[in-house]
Design a protein around this motif. Structure first.
Motif, PDB file in Angstrom:
ATOM      1  N   LEU A  31       0.959  -1.111  -0.070  1.00  0.00           N
ATOM      2  CA  LEU A  31      -0.094   0.045  -0.115  1.00  0.00           C
ATOM      3  C   LEU A  31       0.829   1.172  -0.007  1.00  0.00           C
ATOM      4  O   LEU A  31       0.640   2.063  -0.902  1.00  0.00           O
ATOM      5  CB  LEU A  31      -1.064   0.021   1.083  1.00  0.00           C
ATOM      6  CG  LEU A  31      -2.223  -1.173   1.207  1.00  0.00           C
ATOM      7  CD1 LEU A  31      -2.769  -1.168   2.567  1.00  0.00           C
ATOM      8  CD2 LEU A  31      -2.941  -0.344   0.196  1.00  0.00           C
ATOM      9  N   ASP A  32       1.907   1.248   1.030  1.00  0.00           N
ATOM     10  CA  ASP A  32       2.816   2.456   1.031  1.00  0.00           C
ATOM     11  C   ASP A  32       3.577   2.763  -0.298  1.00  0.00           C
ATOM     12  O   ASP A  32       4.147   3.634  -0.526  1.00  0.00           O
ATOM     13  CB  ASP A  32       3.809   2.215   2.155  1.00  0.00           C
ATOM     14  CG  ASP A  32       4.381   3.584   2.622  1.00  0.00           C
ATOM     15  OD1 ASP A  32       3.560   4.690   2.655  1.00  0.00           O
ATOM     16  OD2 ASP A  32       5.557   3.400   2.491  1.00  0.00           O
ATOM     17  N   ALA A  33       3.634   1.525  -1.157  1.00  0.00           N
ATOM     18  CA  ALA A  33       4.473   1.738  -2.416  1.00  0.00           C
ATOM     19  C   ALA A  33       3.373   2.265  -3.519  1.00  0.00           C
ATOM     20  O   ALA A  33       4.052   2.448  -4.686  1.00  0.00           O
ATOM     21  CB  ALA A  33       5.116   0.340  -2.841  1.00  0.00           C
ATOM     22  N   ASN A  34       2.218   2.374  -3.489  1.00  0.00           N
ATOM     23  CA  ASN A  34       1.374   2.800  -4.420  1.00  0.00           C
ATOM     24  C   ASN A  34       0.399   3.858  -3.908  1.00  0.00           C
ATOM     25  O   ASN A  34      -0.766   3.737  -4.096  1.00  0.00           O
ATOM     26  CB  ASN A  34       0.564   1.578  -4.881  1.00  0.00           C
ATOM     27  CG  ASN A  34       1.318   0.355  -5.560  1.00  0.00           C
ATOM     28  OD1 ASN A  34       1.549   0.616  -6.625  1.00  0.00           O
ATOM     29  ND2 ASN A  34       1.877  -0.709  -4.523  1.00  0.00           N
ATOM     30  N   TRP A  35       1.016   5.026  -3.806  1.00  0.00           N
ATOM     31  CA  TRP A  35       0.358   6.207  -3.098  1.00  0.00           C
ATOM     32  C   TRP A  35      -0.755   6.755  -4.659  1.00  0.00           C
ATOM     33  O   TRP A  35      -1.665   7.482  -4.416  1.00  0.00           O
ATOM     34  CB  TRP A  35       1.032   7.341  -2.835  1.00  0.00           C
ATOM     35  CG  TRP A  35       1.383   7.068  -1.377  1.00  0.00           C
ATOM     36  CD1 TRP A  35       2.345   6.027  -0.864  1.00  0.00           C
ATOM     37  CD2 TRP A  35       0.891   7.754  -0.371  1.00  0.00           C
ATOM     38  NE1 TRP A  35       2.422   6.386   0.423  1.00  0.00           N
ATOM     39  CE2 TRP A  35       1.628   7.255   0.780  1.00  0.00           C
ATOM     40  CE3 TRP A  35       0.058   8.573   0.001  1.00  0.00           C
ATOM     41  CZ2 TRP A  35       1.203   7.632   2.056  1.00  0.00           C
ATOM     42  CZ3 TRP A  35      -0.326   9.105   1.110  1.00  0.00           C
ATOM     43  CH2 TRP A  35       0.463   8.734   2.398  1.00  0.00           C
ATOM     44  N   GLU A  36      -0.303   6.165  -5.844  1.00  0.00           N
ATOM     45  CA  GLU A  36      -1.215   6.660  -7.066  1.00  0.00           C
ATOM     46  C   GLU A  36      -2.494   6.263  -7.040  1.00  0.00           C
ATOM     47  O   GLU A  36      -3.362   6.882  -7.611  1.00  0.00           O
ATOM     48  CB  GLU A  36      -0.342   6.292  -8.025  1.00  0.00           C
ATOM     49  CG  GLU A  36      -0.212   4.707  -8.351  1.00  0.00           C
ATOM     50  CD  GLU A  36       0.974   4.323  -7.844  1.00  0.00           C
ATOM     51  OE1 GLU A  36       1.305   2.971  -8.182  1.00  0.00           O
ATOM     52  OE2 GLU A  36       1.760   4.955  -7.155  1.00  0.00           O
ATOM     53  N   VAL A  37      -2.874   5.173  -6.215  1.00  0.00           N
ATOM     54  CA  VAL A  37      -4.118   4.816  -6.177  1.00  0.00           C
ATOM     55  C   VAL A  37      -5.140   5.813  -5.495  1.00  0.00           C
ATOM     56  O   VAL A  37      -6.324   5.758  -5.541  1.00  0.00           O
ATOM     57  CB  VAL A  37      -4.449   3.283  -5.471  1.00  0.00           C
ATOM     58  CG1 VAL A  37      -3.413   2.454  -5.899  1.00  0.00           C
ATOM     59  CG2 VAL A  37      -3.969   3.722  -3.790  1.00  0.00           C
ATOM     60  N   LEU A  38      -4.425   6.939  -4.783  1.00  0.00           N
ATOM     61  CA  LEU A  38      -5.435   8.019  -4.399  1.00  0.00           C
ATOM     62  C   LEU A  38      -5.810   8.953  -5.348  1.00  0.00           C
ATOM     63  O   LEU A  38      -6.642   9.939  -4.852  1.00  0.00           O
ATOM     64  CB  LEU A  38      -4.569   8.669  -3.137  1.00  0.00           C
ATOM     65  CG  LEU A  38      -4.331   7.813  -1.968  1.00  0.00           C
ATOM     66  CD1 LEU A  38      -3.532   8.649  -0.889  1.00  0.00           C
ATOM     67  CD2 LEU A  38      -5.532   7.226  -1.280  1.00  0.00           C
ATOM     68  N   GLY A  39      -5.425   8.681  -6.181  1.00  0.00           N
ATOM     69  CA  GLY A  39      -5.866   9.692  -7.536  1.00  0.00           C
ATOM     70  C   GLY A  39      -7.332   9.502  -7.833  1.00  0.00           C
ATOM     71  O   GLY A  39      -7.930  10.386  -7.950  1.00  0.00           O
ATOM     72  N   GLU A  40      -7.868   8.527  -7.464  1.00  0.00           N
ATOM     73  CA  GLU A  40      -9.302   8.260  -7.491  1.00  0.00           C
ATOM     74  C   GLU A  40     -10.209   8.965  -6.716  1.00  0.00           C
ATOM     75  O   GLU A  40     -10.940   9.764  -7.119  1.00  0.00           O
ATOM     76  CB  GLU A  40      -9.664   6.641  -7.422  1.00  0.00           C
ATOM     77  CG  GLU A  40     -11.195   6.409  -7.692  1.00  0.00           C
ATOM     78  CD  GLU A  40     -11.739   5.182  -7.383  1.00  0.00           C
ATOM     79  OE1 GLU A  40     -12.480   4.430  -7.857  1.00  0.00           O
ATOM     80  OE2 GLU A  40     -10.943   4.622  -6.068  1.00  0.00           O
ATOM     81  N   PRO A  41      -9.915   9.108  -5.277  1.00  0.00           N
ATOM     82  CA  PRO A  41     -10.911   9.674  -4.515  1.00  0.00           C
ATOM     83  C   PRO A  41     -10.389  11.408  -4.696  1.00  0.00           C
ATOM     84  O   PRO A  41     -11.440  12.144  -4.453  1.00  0.00           O
ATOM     85  CB  PRO A  41     -10.200   9.299  -3.152  1.00  0.00           C
ATOM     86  CG  PRO A  41      -8.729   8.905  -3.230  1.00  0.00           C
ATOM     87  CD  PRO A  41      -9.060   8.113  -4.559  1.00  0.00           C
ATOM     88  N   ILE A  42      -9.343  11.636  -4.894  1.00  0.00           N
ATOM     89  CA  ILE A  42      -9.026  13.301  -5.125  1.00  0.00           C
ATOM     90  C   ILE A  42      -9.935  13.769  -6.300  1.00  0.00           C
ATOM     91  O   ILE A  42     -10.672  14.521  -6.350  1.00  0.00           O
ATOM     92  CB  ILE A  42      -7.486  13.404  -5.381  1.00  0.00           C
ATOM     93  CG1 ILE A  42      -6.872  13.150  -4.209  1.00  0.00           C
ATOM     94  CG2 ILE A  42      -7.192  14.777  -5.620  1.00  0.00           C
ATOM     95  CD1 ILE A  42      -5.336  13.232  -4.255  1.00  0.00           C
ATOM     96  N   GLN A  43      -9.732  12.857  -7.526  1.00  0.00           N
ATOM     97  CA  GLN A  43     -10.419  13.261  -8.700  1.00  0.00           C
ATOM     98  C   GLN A  43     -11.900  13.306  -8.346  1.00  0.00           C
ATOM     99  O   GLN A  43     -12.888  14.193  -9.004  1.00  0.00           O
ATOM    100  CB  GLN A  43      -9.987  12.699  -9.856  1.00  0.00           C
ATOM    101  CG  GLN A  43     -10.243  10.940 -10.252  1.00  0.00           C
ATOM    102  CD  GLN A  43     -11.514  10.802 -10.989  1.00  0.00           C
ATOM    103  OE1 GLN A  43     -12.384  11.867 -11.522  1.00  0.00           O
ATOM    104  NE2 GLN A  43     -11.936   9.394 -10.776  1.00  0.00           N
ATOM    105  N   SER A  44     -12.479  12.300  -7.514  1.00  0.00           N
ATOM    106  CA  SER A  44     -13.881  12.228  -7.383  1.00  0.00           C
ATOM    107  C   SER A  44     -14.297  13.335  -6.562  1.00  0.00           C
ATOM    108  O   SER A  44     -15.477  13.788  -6.769  1.00  0.00           O
ATOM    109  CB  SER A  44     -14.171  10.830  -6.551  1.00  0.00           C
ATOM    110  OG  SER A  44     -14.003   9.887  -7.522  1.00  0.00           O
ATOM    111  N   ALA A  45     -13.421  13.855  -5.692  1.00  0.00           N
ATOM    112  CA  ALA A  45     -13.940  14.932  -4.842  1.00  0.00           C
ATOM    113  C   ALA A  45     -13.890  16.103  -5.526  1.00  0.00           C
ATOM    114  O   ALA A  45     -14.844  17.257  -5.508  1.00  0.00           O
ATOM    115  CB  ALA A  45     -12.913  15.111  -3.776  1.00  0.00           C
ATOM    116  N   MET A  46     -12.882  16.309  -6.442  1.00  0.00           N
ATOM    117  CA  MET A  46     -13.158  17.451  -7.501  1.00  0.00           C
ATOM    118  C   MET A  46     -14.283  17.432  -8.235  1.00  0.00           C
ATOM    119  O   MET A  46     -14.932  18.588  -8.604  1.00  0.00           O
ATOM    120  CB  MET A  46     -11.662  17.641  -8.135  1.00  0.00           C
ATOM    121  CG  MET A  46     -10.550  17.713  -7.366  1.00  0.00           C
ATOM    122  SD  MET A  46      -8.958  17.606  -8.340  1.00  0.00           S
ATOM    123  CE  MET A  46      -9.133  18.910  -9.809  1.00  0.00           C
TER     124      MET A  46
END
Length: 470
Positions: free
Chosen positions: A385-400
């Motif tokens: 999980l710590d090696a894949n921070w890019e998976v947080l692109g989904e919640p950020i773009q969804s909030a935007m």
């Protein structure tokens, strides 16, 4: 070279009766050849008792309670000597059901030996074709095997997976869709999916109807009506079939159509396939280091590599599920077809039912033992999980997207902006937080997204496990 076929006691040809005999022995009481003959004796005994109890044939006396008890004891005591006696009779008749009839007539002579009772023997197999006895016997055998042997083992495995799901409900896990890092979940929630799927199939199997018929050579009650024209034979047939705990099938050819068998085997095969899916997933998690094989692993993993502990239980389960499903599939497809009013393809096919369930039970045993030897490794999951921070692109773009829909300025093209930041590259917490802080988000949203980590981005995964209870 000496022939192994001459070794005594005989060597089993198949794995179920050899190497794996202990795991499947409980099925022998239900789906073996002797079990079939014992069940045929049971059906013939009950038909005789039913006919006499209901005075179907005028002038025939009812059996006493003691005589009925003795007849039923013939079934209860059916053992090695009876198996041998039946086989001896069958060598003469060259017909297994006729051999059962003759075997039972011998027993009746001992129970009701008076001269005036000799006619009772003619009510054994009265107006029956062999399939009248066989279809009822198989229905009772399969029902017993499923309800008393297979289903309890299957339910125990489902309960085991469900217990693991509850225990691991909060352990975050990097999902892999298409084999690629994806939105995090929890290990417990993923196990709960399997438990839910397996449980649903068990509920379908629990509602299975087991059909039976007793209506003569072509399903017309022709011989019955000729022998006793005043009797309501369809009603008698229904009453007898239902007295055995089966569902009456009123419309058949010489054979009961076996549709219920095809339905059951399709459901069991589907259960097997879902279990196969669970085994391959757990095998993969082991290979990724998410599970450690630590309990009950004092065995040799590799004959040459001392460090190895192989996931053999899951591999064994997969192989046996494949064999079971191959048999269940061919049973389901073949048994629904019979040329005109009768052919004997079903007779040969049904002798493989025990083998099909045996391989499924062996798989259940191996999968259960494999799961019992696992410990989750949260540290390994956390590292991925710590090696894949890019998976947080989904919640950020969804909030935007949500903010943009509400008219907040500066939220244009959120998907494209996160795609440019994350696709094809690894980013860490620092880069992601910097990106979030530069978006001009409302303060509350900015702080919430900046605090988000792959470990905490699991939605309501832990709460979804509660659906296993309802």
């Amino acid at each position: 070279m000496a022939s192994l076929a001459d070794v005594s006691p005989p060597i089993a040809l198949g794995a179920l009766d050899g190497r794996y005999r202990g795991a499947v022995a409980a099925l022998v009481d239900h789906l073996s050849e002797p079990a079939l003959n014992r069940m045929r004796v049971h059906v013939e005994v009950e038909w005789l008792i039913y006919l006499t109890d209901h005075q179907v044939v005028p002038g025939v006396r009812a059996l006493t309670d003691d005589e009925k008890a003795q007849l039923r004891q013939v079934v209860t005591d059916f053992g090695a000597d009876d198996i041998a006696e039946h086989a001896e009779i069958e060598r003469e008749t060259v017909h297994d059901v006729k051999a059962v009839e003759y075997y039972l007539k011998r027993r009746l002579q001992r129970i009701a030996p008076a001269d005036e009772d000799r006619g009772l023997a003619e009510l054994i197999h009265f107006c029956c074709t062999s399939e009248d006895i066989n279809n009822l016997s198989y229905a009772l055998m399969v029902k017993g095997a499923v309800e008393q042997v297979w289903a309890p083992k299957a339910q125990a495995l489902v309960d085991q997976v469900a217990a693991m799901a509850r225990e691991l409900r909060e352990v975050p896990l990097l999902a892999h869709t298409h084999g690629q890092p994806a939105t995090p979940t929890t290990l417990g929630k993923e196990l709960a999916v399997s438990a839910h799927r397996l449980g649903r199939q068990l509920r379908r199997i629990d509602g299975q109807e087991y059909l039976g018929k007793l209506n003569g050579a072509t399903g017309t009650f022709g011989a019955h009506l000729a022998a006793v024209p005043e009797a309501d034979w369809p009603a008698i047939s229904r009453g007898f079939v239902e007295s055995l705990g089966l569902v009456w099938n009123p419309l058949t050819t010489q054979i009961e159509s076996h549709d219920w068998q095809a339905e059951l085997y399709a459901d069991v095969a589907r259960f097997n396939r879902i279990l196969h899916n669970l085994c391959t997933d757990v095998w993969t998690y082991i290979s990724m280091g998410y599970f450690a094989q630590v309990r009950g692993q004092g065995t040799v993993g590799s004959s040459t590599m001392p460090h190895k502990v192989n996931p053999i239980r899951f591999e064994n389960a997969e192989a046996n599920l494949e064999v079971s499903n191959a048999l269940l599939d061919v049973l389901a497809s073949m048994l629904v077809t019979s040329r005109l009013q009768r052919d004997l393809t079903d007779s040969s096919m049904q002798r493989n039912i025990g083998t099909a369930f045996g391989h499924s039970i062996l798989a259940l045993d191996n999968a259960s033992r494999g799961l019992a030897g696992l410990d989750a490794v949260p540290a390994a999951m956390a590292a991925d999980l710590d090696a894949n921070w890019e998976v947080l692109g989904e919640p950020i773009q969804s909030a935007m997207r949500a903010l943009g829909a509400q008219g907040v300025a500066g939220m244009e093209n959120p998907y494209e902006r996160l795609k440019e930041l994350t696709r094809g590259r690894r980013i860490g917490q620092a880069e992601l937080v910097e990106f979030v802080r530069g978006l001009g988000l409302p303060a509350e949203v900015e702080e919430r997204l900046a605090a988000l980590t792959p470990q905490t981005y699991t939605g309501v995964a832990d709460r979804l496990v509660d659906h296993l209870d309802g």
